[in-house]
Design an enzyme around this catalytic site. Structure first.
Site, PDB file in Angstrom:
ATOM      1  N   ASP A  26      -6.215  12.853   4.211  1.00  0.00           N
ATOM      2  CA  ASP A  26      -6.427  11.419   4.448  1.00  0.00           C
ATOM      3  C   ASP A  26      -7.066  11.243   5.823  1.00  0.00           C
ATOM      4  O   ASP A  26      -6.480  10.673   6.739  1.00  0.00           O
ATOM      5  CB  ASP A  26      -5.063  10.709   4.366  1.00  0.00           C
ATOM      6  CG  ASP A  26      -5.176   9.213   4.574  1.00  0.00           C
ATOM      7  OD1 ASP A  26      -6.225   8.650   4.234  1.00  0.00           O
ATOM      8  OD2 ASP A  26      -4.212   8.617   5.083  1.00  0.00           O
ATOM      9  N   GLU A  57       0.823  -1.211   0.000  1.00  0.00           N
ATOM     10  CA  GLU A  57       0.000   0.000   0.000  1.00  0.00           C
ATOM     11  C   GLU A  57       0.857   1.261   0.000  1.00  0.00           C
ATOM     12  O   GLU A  57       1.556   1.557   0.971  1.00  0.00           O
ATOM     13  CB  GLU A  57      -0.911  -0.015   1.248  1.00  0.00           C
ATOM     14  CG  GLU A  57      -1.821   1.188   1.338  1.00  0.00           C
ATOM     15  CD  GLU A  57      -2.686   1.174   2.603  1.00  0.00           C
ATOM     16  OE1 GLU A  57      -2.456   0.333   3.491  1.00  0.00           O
ATOM     17  OE2 GLU A  57      -3.585   2.037   2.695  1.00  0.00           O
ATOM     18  N   ASP A 110      -9.729   9.572   6.892  1.00  0.00           N
ATOM     19  CA  ASP A 110     -10.334   8.291   7.280  1.00  0.00           C
ATOM     20  C   ASP A 110     -11.721   8.446   7.891  1.00  0.00           C
ATOM     21  O   ASP A 110     -12.014   7.874   8.942  1.00  0.00           O
ATOM     22  CB  ASP A 110      -9.396   7.512   8.211  1.00  0.00           C
ATOM     23  CG  ASP A 110      -8.186   6.971   7.475  1.00  0.00           C
ATOM     24  OD1 ASP A 110      -8.367   6.094   6.620  1.00  0.00           O
ATOM     25  OD2 ASP A 110      -7.053   7.437   7.742  1.00  0.00           O
ATOM     26  N   LYS A 122       1.297   5.570  -0.458  1.00  0.00           N
ATOM     27  CA  LYS A 122       0.632   6.715   0.153  1.00  0.00           C
ATOM     28  C   LYS A 122       1.292   8.005  -0.303  1.00  0.00           C
ATOM     29  O   LYS A 122       2.485   8.028  -0.618  1.00  0.00           O
ATOM     30  CB  LYS A 122       0.729   6.568   1.680  1.00  0.00           C
ATOM     31  CG  LYS A 122      -0.064   7.578   2.474  1.00  0.00           C
ATOM     32  CD  LYS A 122      -0.133   7.161   3.944  1.00  0.00           C
ATOM     33  CE  LYS A 122      -0.878   8.192   4.765  1.00  0.00           C
ATOM     34  NZ  LYS A 122      -1.125   7.751   6.139  1.00  0.00           N
TER      35      LYS A 122
HETATM   36  C1  RNT Z   1      -2.348   4.309   6.616  1.00  0.00           C
HETATM   37  C2  RNT Z   1      -2.860   3.181   5.809  1.00  0.00           C
HETATM   38  C3  RNT Z   1      -3.018   1.895   6.545  1.00  0.00           C
HETATM   39  C4  RNT Z   1      -3.631   2.054   7.918  1.00  0.00           C
HETATM   40  C5  RNT Z   1      -4.099   0.776   8.549  1.00  0.00           C
HETATM   41  C6  RNT Z   1      -4.280   0.912  10.011  1.00  0.00           C
HETATM   42  O1  RNT Z   1      -2.421   5.508   5.977  1.00  0.00           O
HETATM   43  O2  RNT Z   1      -4.068   3.541   5.201  1.00  0.00           O
HETATM   44  O3  RNT Z   1      -3.716   1.006   5.749  1.00  0.00           O
HETATM   45  O4  RNT Z   1      -4.713   2.930   7.905  1.00  0.00           O
HETATM   46  O5  RNT Z   1      -3.307  -0.254   8.185  1.00  0.00           O
HETATM   47 ZN    ZN Z   2      -5.101   1.994   4.126  1.00  0.00          ZN
END
Ligand code: RNT
Ligand code: ZN
Length: 418
Positions: free
Chosen positions: A292, A224, A294, A226
């Site tokens: 970001d 992942e 969330d 970012k």
């Molecule tokens: C952080 C990522 C990651 C976390 C989680 C807790 O920016 O999005 O995926 O949010 O793994």
């Molecule tokens: Zn994430």
């Protein structure tokens, strides 16, 4: 009098859409619920990790957050009972159960997740997994797998290997592949002098981690990227281009988190581009608000586009793993799971009910007028009746009736957590 569903069904049928088939398809698409919504990404380690790190922030102090694994599982049970379909649960390594003992992250074994595995087997749900590269003293300097300090880097390599072994055990126990997502917070607040060296070290670390063979039928790894995090505004080692290139050359899954791009960039548009090159991808469905942040996923245009892209192409749904990633501590955390997951499913259903054939025919003829007209008319079709039918088939509350259940649980269970 036909039922509301029967009448909706015939309206959709006149556009060539089979609602029964759409519901059968929807029932077969699992959503992986992120365990960390239940306790604001705290976890249950007996380490001195301190506050939430890695540039992540859960804001709010709504009462009743899960204080231990049993409470978190009970909260997940409650949520899952209000969400239709057969879903999955996504765990982070910091949710290990070490029976009061201090077990550092490089020492974790499947034993520390045996209660989670037993629980998931009893519920007949599958687990996904994540190494936790944050909220730890060895992550405090801001670098983990890309650290210039060899012993720090090795610690995190060992953690990732331990996690893949745990994920393998999960895959074996549940009979479906566990998806392990690797996200690291590494980066600089301010402008680096050397942007390449940490990335070169990250390649080396990942290659070391993946040189430990794990049966891909039991576990698959995703990476992942970012754009930035709090305190990591100028440079993120694991950027989109970095992991895209890594995933392509090493045949790994790429994770797209909806909050990890520039604000006007949409992950919905990235899906088809990536699927032409990668066998599978993982989504972290989230809702960024100005950054970001969330936020809990709502049924907005972005989510609808994501849902449509997943189901509109043949074979995509089985190659795209859908995980949720948000953490809101300002509302009831169980409601946050229920709202977000049901919305993801609604977005998929809306995609399945789209008059795709007609839209594509119009597009093929260059008749963009018809395409736009149809797209807009489809928005007022009786989608709610089809969604209600799905909830009924899956034995969960169809409308907002789930909220009364959550409120009751808040009074009888959450209120006692002090
Ligand atoms: C952080 C990522 C990651 C976390 C989680 C807790 O920016 O999005 O995926 O949010 O793994
Ligand atoms: Zn994430």
């Amino acid at each position: 009098m036909p039922s509301v569903y029967e009448s909706a069904k015939s309206q959709y049928a006149s556009l060539g859409i089979d609602t029964d088939a759409a519901l059968a398809t929807l029932a077969a698409i699992p959503i992986s619920l992120h365990c960390w919504q239940g306790d604001d990404v705290t976890g249950f380690e007996n380490l001195d990790g301190g506050a939430l790190g890695g540039g992540l922030a859960a804001t709010g102090n709504y009462p009743g957050k899960a204080r231990n694994p049993d409470e978190l599982r009970a909260d997940l049970d409650k949520s899952l009972s209000l969400i239709p379909g057969k879903n999955r649960v996504n765990l982070h390594a910091l949710y290990a159960e070490t029976a009061g003992k201090k077990v550092d992250r490089d020492q974790l074994t499947p034993e520390h997740f045996s209660r989670w595995i037993d629980w998931s087997k009893n519920r007949k749900i599958a687990l996904d997994f994540n190494p936790s590269f944050f909220s730890h003293p060895l992550a405090a300097a801001g670098f983990t797998l890309s650290s210039a300090d060899q012993s720090t880097r090795q610690f995190w390599i060992n953690h990732a290997i331990a996690c893949r072994t745990i994920a393998e055990a999960m895959g074996k126990a549940q009979g479906t592949t566990c998806i392990t997502n690797h996200w690291i917070p590494d980066g600089y607040k301010d402008i680096p002098a050397d942007r390449e060296a940490p990335r070169a070290r990250l390649i080396q670390s990942l290659d070391d981690i993946f040189s430990h063979p794990i049966d891909p039928a039991l576990n698959k790894d995703a990476l992942e990227g970012k754009l930035f995090g709090i305190g990591v505004e100028s440079y993120t080692v694991g950027s989109h281009e970095f992991y895209l290139s890594y995933a392509l050359t090493r045949k790994k899954l790429l994770t797209l988190d909806a909050g990890h791009y520039h604000p006007t960039e949409s992950i919905a548009d990235k899906i088809s581009a990536l699927m032409l090159f990668l066998p599978e991808i993982l989504l972290h469905v989230s809702r960024p608000v100005r950054w970001d942040s969330d936020h809990v996923v709502i049924l907005d245009d972005e989510l609808r586009s994501i849902g449509r892209e997943i189901v509109a192409q043949k074979g995509f749904a089985s190659r795209i793993h859908i995980g949720l990633d948000y953490f809101d501590a300002s509302i009831n955390r169980i409601a946050a799971w229920v709202i977000g997951t049901r919305n993801m499913q609604k977005a998929l259903l809306l995609g399945l009910l789209d008059p795709v054939e007609k839209l594509r025919a119009a597009e093929g003829e260059g008749d963009y007028t018809t395409r736009l007209a149809l797209q807009e008319e489809a928005k007022s079709l009786p989608f709610g009746a089809v969604w209600g039918q799905f909830c009924e088939q899956m034995n969960v509350p169809r409308g907002g009736a789930w909220l009364a259940e959550v409120k009751g649980y808040e009074r009888s269970v959450l209120a006692n957590r002090r």
